[in-house]
Design an enzyme around this catalytic site. Sequence first.
Site, mmCIF file in Angstrom:
data_model
loop_
_atom_site.group_PDB
_atom_site.id
_atom_site.type_symbol
_atom_site.label_atom_id
_atom_site.label_comp_id
_atom_site.label_asym_id
_atom_site.label_seq_id
_atom_site.Cartn_x
_atom_site.Cartn_y
_atom_site.Cartn_z
ATOM 1 N N GLN A 118 0.839 -1.204 0.000
ATOM 2 C CA GLN A 118 0.000 0.000 0.000
ATOM 3 C C GLN A 118 0.876 1.257 0.000
ATOM 4 O OE1 GLN A 118 -2.217 1.941 3.308
ATOM 5 N NE2 GLN A 118 -4.040 1.321 2.186
ATOM 6 N N GLU B 99 -9.957 7.744 3.503
ATOM 7 C CA GLU B 99 -9.743 7.948 4.943
ATOM 8 C C GLU B 99 -9.198 9.332 5.303
ATOM 9 O OE1 GLU B 99 -10.287 4.968 4.023
ATOM 10 O OE2 GLU B 99 -11.052 3.908 5.765
ATOM 11 N N TYR C 198 -6.595 10.926 3.874
ATOM 12 C CA TYR C 198 -5.163 11.144 3.615
ATOM 13 C C TYR C 198 -5.000 12.016 2.362
ATOM 14 C CZ TYR C 198 -4.245 7.542 7.139
ATOM 15 O OH TYR C 198 -4.181 6.834 8.314
ATOM 16 N N ARG D 177 -7.917 2.605 -3.619
ATOM 17 C CA ARG D 177 -8.828 2.687 -2.465
ATOM 18 C C ARG D 177 -9.589 4.000 -2.567
ATOM 19 N NH1 ARG D 177 -7.850 0.952 3.091
ATOM 20 N NH2 ARG D 177 -9.812 1.277 4.188
ATOM 21 N N HIS E 252 -10.613 10.013 9.022
ATOM 22 C CA HIS E 252 -10.277 9.736 10.429
ATOM 23 C C HIS E 252 -10.872 10.773 11.376
ATOM 24 C CE1 HIS E 252 -8.044 6.227 9.626
ATOM 25 N NE2 HIS E 252 -7.025 6.813 9.042
ATOM 26 N N GLN F 42 -8.375 -3.241 20.713
ATOM 27 C CA GLN F 42 -7.520 -3.088 21.887
ATOM 28 C C GLN F 42 -6.049 -3.431 21.653
ATOM 29 O OE1 GLN F 42 -10.661 -4.610 24.923
ATOM 30 N NE2 GLN F 42 -8.782 -4.280 26.046
ATOM 31 N N GLN G 161 -16.203 -12.986 32.608
ATOM 32 C CA GLN G 161 -16.697 -11.609 32.416
ATOM 33 C C GLN G 161 -17.235 -11.368 31.003
ATOM 34 O OE1 GLN G 161 -16.678 -9.802 35.708
ATOM 35 N NE2 GLN G 161 -15.388 -8.253 34.792
ATOM 36 N N TRP H 21 -13.720 7.445 22.418
ATOM 37 C CA TRP H 21 -14.515 8.576 21.930
ATOM 38 C C TRP H 21 -15.910 8.121 21.492
ATOM 39 C CZ3 TRP H 21 -16.451 9.083 16.930
ATOM 40 C CH2 TRP H 21 -15.949 8.196 15.971
HETATM 41 P P1 NAP Z 1 -11.562 0.530 36.157
HETATM 42 O O1 NAP Z 1 -11.398 0.860 34.738
HETATM 43 O O2 NAP Z 1 -10.349 0.390 37.001
HETATM 44 O O3 NAP Z 1 -12.547 1.593 36.788
HETATM 45 C C1 NAP Z 1 -12.934 1.548 38.112
HETATM 46 C C2 NAP Z 1 -13.672 2.833 38.460
HETATM 47 O O4 NAP Z 1 -14.021 2.778 39.807
HETATM 48 C C3 NAP Z 1 -12.855 4.058 38.233
HETATM 49 O O5 NAP Z 1 -13.694 4.982 37.558
HETATM 50 C C4 NAP Z 1 -12.514 4.556 39.641
HETATM 51 O O6 NAP Z 1 -12.547 5.944 39.451
HETATM 52 C C5 NAP Z 1 -13.608 3.969 40.488
HETATM 53 N N1 NAP Z 1 -13.195 3.511 41.813
HETATM 54 C C6 NAP Z 1 -12.106 2.797 42.146
HETATM 55 N N2 NAP Z 1 -12.100 2.541 43.472
HETATM 56 C C7 NAP Z 1 -13.227 3.082 43.978
HETATM 57 C C8 NAP Z 1 -13.772 3.134 45.277
HETATM 58 N N3 NAP Z 1 -13.184 2.574 46.314
HETATM 59 N N4 NAP Z 1 -14.954 3.773 45.429
HETATM 60 C C9 NAP Z 1 -15.570 4.351 44.388
HETATM 61 N N5 NAP Z 1 -15.091 4.337 43.147
HETATM 62 C C10 NAP Z 1 -13.926 3.700 42.931
HETATM 63 O O7 NAP Z 1 -12.332 -0.824 36.343
HETATM 64 P P2 NAP Z 1 -13.580 -1.394 35.546
HETATM 65 O O8 NAP Z 1 -14.485 -0.363 35.055
HETATM 66 O O9 NAP Z 1 -14.126 -2.397 36.487
HETATM 67 O O10 NAP Z 1 -12.921 -2.078 34.325
HETATM 68 C C11 NAP Z 1 -11.921 -3.063 34.547
HETATM 69 C C12 NAP Z 1 -11.182 -3.400 33.272
HETATM 70 O O11 NAP Z 1 -11.998 -4.190 32.491
HETATM 71 C C13 NAP Z 1 -10.760 -2.211 32.461
HETATM 72 O O12 NAP Z 1 -9.435 -2.403 32.040
HETATM 73 C C14 NAP Z 1 -11.689 -2.241 31.308
HETATM 74 O O13 NAP Z 1 -11.070 -1.823 30.116
HETATM 75 C C15 NAP Z 1 -12.092 -3.678 31.213
HETATM 76 N N6 NAP Z 1 -13.472 -3.847 30.840
HETATM 77 C C16 NAP Z 1 -14.029 -4.992 31.111
HETATM 78 C C17 NAP Z 1 -15.342 -5.177 30.806
HETATM 79 C C18 NAP Z 1 -15.985 -6.466 31.109
HETATM 80 O O14 NAP Z 1 -15.325 -7.390 31.469
HETATM 81 N N7 NAP Z 1 -17.290 -6.585 30.958
HETATM 82 C C19 NAP Z 1 -16.093 -4.186 30.271
HETATM 83 C C20 NAP Z 1 -15.516 -3.018 30.043
HETATM 84 C C21 NAP Z 1 -14.212 -2.861 30.358
HETATM 85 P P3 NAP Z 1 -12.277 7.020 40.579
HETATM 86 O O15 NAP Z 1 -11.170 6.460 41.408
HETATM 87 O O16 NAP Z 1 -11.932 8.247 39.823
HETATM 88 O O17 NAP Z 1 -13.565 7.146 41.296
HETATM 89 FE FE1 SF4 Z 2 -8.035 -6.019 16.783
HETATM 90 FE FE2 SF4 Z 2 -9.717 -6.812 18.702
HETATM 91 FE FE3 SF4 Z 2 -10.052 -7.674 16.185
HETATM 92 FE FE4 SF4 Z 2 -8.015 -8.545 17.575
HETATM 93 S S1 SF4 Z 2 -10.168 -8.900 18.061
HETATM 94 S S2 SF4 Z 2 -7.941 -7.817 15.477
HETATM 95 S S3 SF4 Z 2 -7.485 -6.733 18.806
HETATM 96 S S4 SF4 Z 2 -10.196 -5.573 16.870
#
Ligand code: NAP
Ligand code: SF4
Length: 694
Positions: free
Chosen positions: A123, A187, A189, A237, A275, A362, A434, A600
């Site tokens: 490309q 895109e 560019y 493209r 973009h 990711q 999860q 975003w």
């Molecule tokens: P996180 O991204 O670490 O967020 C936890 C949140 O809780 C933060 O906003 C924090 O902000 C707050 N917090 C922490 N301790 C606290 C306390 N004692 N009291 C009140 N608030 C508190 O954790 P998560 O949202 O559980 O996500 C975990 C990971 O899983 C992330 O890396 C995410 O990308 C990924 N993920 C998983 C799923 C899934 O499995 N379904 C879905 C989405 C994302 P403050 O400290 O500012 O309040």
């Molecule tokens: Fe990218 Fe997620 Fe697809 Fe893997 S599963 S190629 S990290 S978008």
Amino acid sequence: MRGRWIPGIVHAFKRTFDAMTDATYPHLLAPLDLGFCTLPNRVLMGSMHTGLEDHARDFPKLAAYFAERARGGVGLMVTGGFSPNIAGWLKPFASRLSMPWHVAPHRQVTRAVHAEGGRLCLQILHAGRYAYQPLSVAPSKIKSPITPFTPRALSSAGVERTIRDFVRCAQLAQEAGYDGVEIMGSEGYLINEFLAERTNQRHDAWGGSVENRQRFPVEIVRRTREAVGRDFIIIYRLSMLDLVDNAQRWDEIVTLAKAVEAAGATLINTGIGWHEARVPTIVTSVPRAAFTWVTRKMKQHVRIPLITTNRINLPDVAESVLARGDADMVSMARPLLADPHWVNKARSGHAALIDPCIACNQACLDHVFENKRASCLMNPRACFETELVDAPLTQKKRFAVVGAGPAGLACATTLAQRCHAVTLFEQAHEIGGQFNLAKRIPGKEEFAESIRYWRNMLAETGVDVRLNTRADIAALQAGGFDAVIIATGVTPRALNIPGHDHPKVLGYREVIAGDKPVGARVAIIGAGGIGFDAAEYLSQRVPSPTTDIARWSHEWGVDQTYANAGGLAEPAPEPSEREIWLLQRTPGKPGKRLNKTTGWVHRAALKMKGVKMLGGVIYERIDDAGLHVSVDGTPQIFNVDNVVVCAGQQPLRDLYESMQSVGIPVHVIGGADVAAELDAKRAIAQGMRLGAAL
Ligand code: NAP
Ligand code: SF4
């Protein structure tokens, strides 16, 4: 093992399977005659920057990456973008093919691909005003909203020089052994910038009228064809849907497609969205095949084959796109990262074993934006083909894996593929951990596909799966295992404020699982990934518009009638089901820590729904009146029906601690190892690496 058993099956049963699956995917697996060569099927591995392109020292890894995919049966592949000159660099010292001494390293890549019977195009991408470096150029001196550098406007002589650089780059690609080039015209560019009034305000022969604005790409294609001869693939493209204001009209795009065809293009690929567009185009919440309608719209206007793209991830989707005549080929980049053997599995009747791309970005795009090597959340071997390799199997061993979340599943299936005997214990009635919550979030339905994949892989590799079984020390000792892998995951962090046990308070698990009713006014404590997920879940109607292309397009303002330039309409979000406050203690806007290329979209989606997001909140207590907080020292009460706690996680590692004294080697992976910032990418990679090493 993964690389070993698929070819074995293919050779053993090839004829039967070919007959059977050519019937299942007759359009997808049909050859495509390009006149001077015939592609074996309709799958193009679209361009995807991996980070391996930027240094010649990484080309052996790039060669292994493409060779693996050629072995997997893909019809044609395109490299990540290479700039034709320094001004076109995406970032300082990024990939470039413009000098004779650049050619030799590429030969390692093209030879490796050809040795596997594959075909590869290079490309050519000139970043224009999207360049993240100070030497950038553009048709006019107009800064993009997504880069800090203001480009220099190309002089007329500069435009001519740039065309010559494109042509030279194509010639060098031919010399390096590539089967063709893709000229990146979409895109947002450089080429795309010449086409749109938004970015082209020139008054010379390269701006103003439609014909003048289109002269740049048409000349590039025409002169490239002259230089490379007839038997060399040129993919153009074409931005068929700019999705920005003051961009191309549909009639202009049709004119350009015809001109590009006449100038000598072999294939036209579809580009969707600049973009800087406000409409998401590839993230997981975009419905599958959401944009193939625009390629279909073009079909009647040109004779050369058209390639369609975006959010096509599985053979059924691709087959139906081709069967209804939307395009002649489908382009997939990320799905081929997730599973290099995608085509062979479809051909051999093993589509159910395809490791799916869940469009999370990711490990691929997010990595590229963070200047890290791309890989894949679902397939951590992607771009690490020469590094994440299985240890030689000296002895078949017995392993117990405790926990069938992403980490445990990745580890168990990797071990079993290497012919170890694996018993997988899971206390729930289903595998997935999860991910069973994630798949219930509107716009995250693809997570169900990963569970489908692992379920089938467990069966295929003969893992002994014990559901509804809580493994304890006695059972693990009695099992005679050579080693135990603890993947017991996490437990939600509890609140530590007065009223944390009030009936209004709900945990995110019971909410997302649909186990508890939730009122009309909700405060969410914690605005991490799960807080955002909970807000999307609580705000959306069911079923979500993410599986309905027309409804989704309406919400985001994508206009299939193409009444306006750019294909945009006014967004028309559906109202939220509830009044929602999404809160965090950290000052500033919630959502800043979400992933680069998807955060975003989550923020915009919730904003469109009217979810109120607030940072710098101090939680005081919860009682019948609601959630009491203070913000900037001012007390405030959220009079809500429910408070949903999404305050992060803590590791569940009791079993790991107690196994230390038992005398069996024990390993801990995933959230049970580190819960902070737990994410599936780390969990799966850790599980697979351990599975490959033991
Ligand atoms: P996180 O991204 O670490 O967020 C936890 C949140 O809780 C933060 O906003 C924090 O902000 C707050 N917090 C922490 N301790 C606290 C306390 N004692 N009291 C009140 N608030 C508190 O954790 P998560 O949202 O559980 O996500 C975990 C990971 O899983 C992330 O890396 C995410 O990308 C990924 N993920 C998983 C799923 C899934 O499995 N379904 C879905 C989405 C994302 P403050 O400290 O500012 O309040
Ligand atoms: Fe990218 Fe997620 Fe697809 Fe893997 S599963 S190629 S990290 S978008």
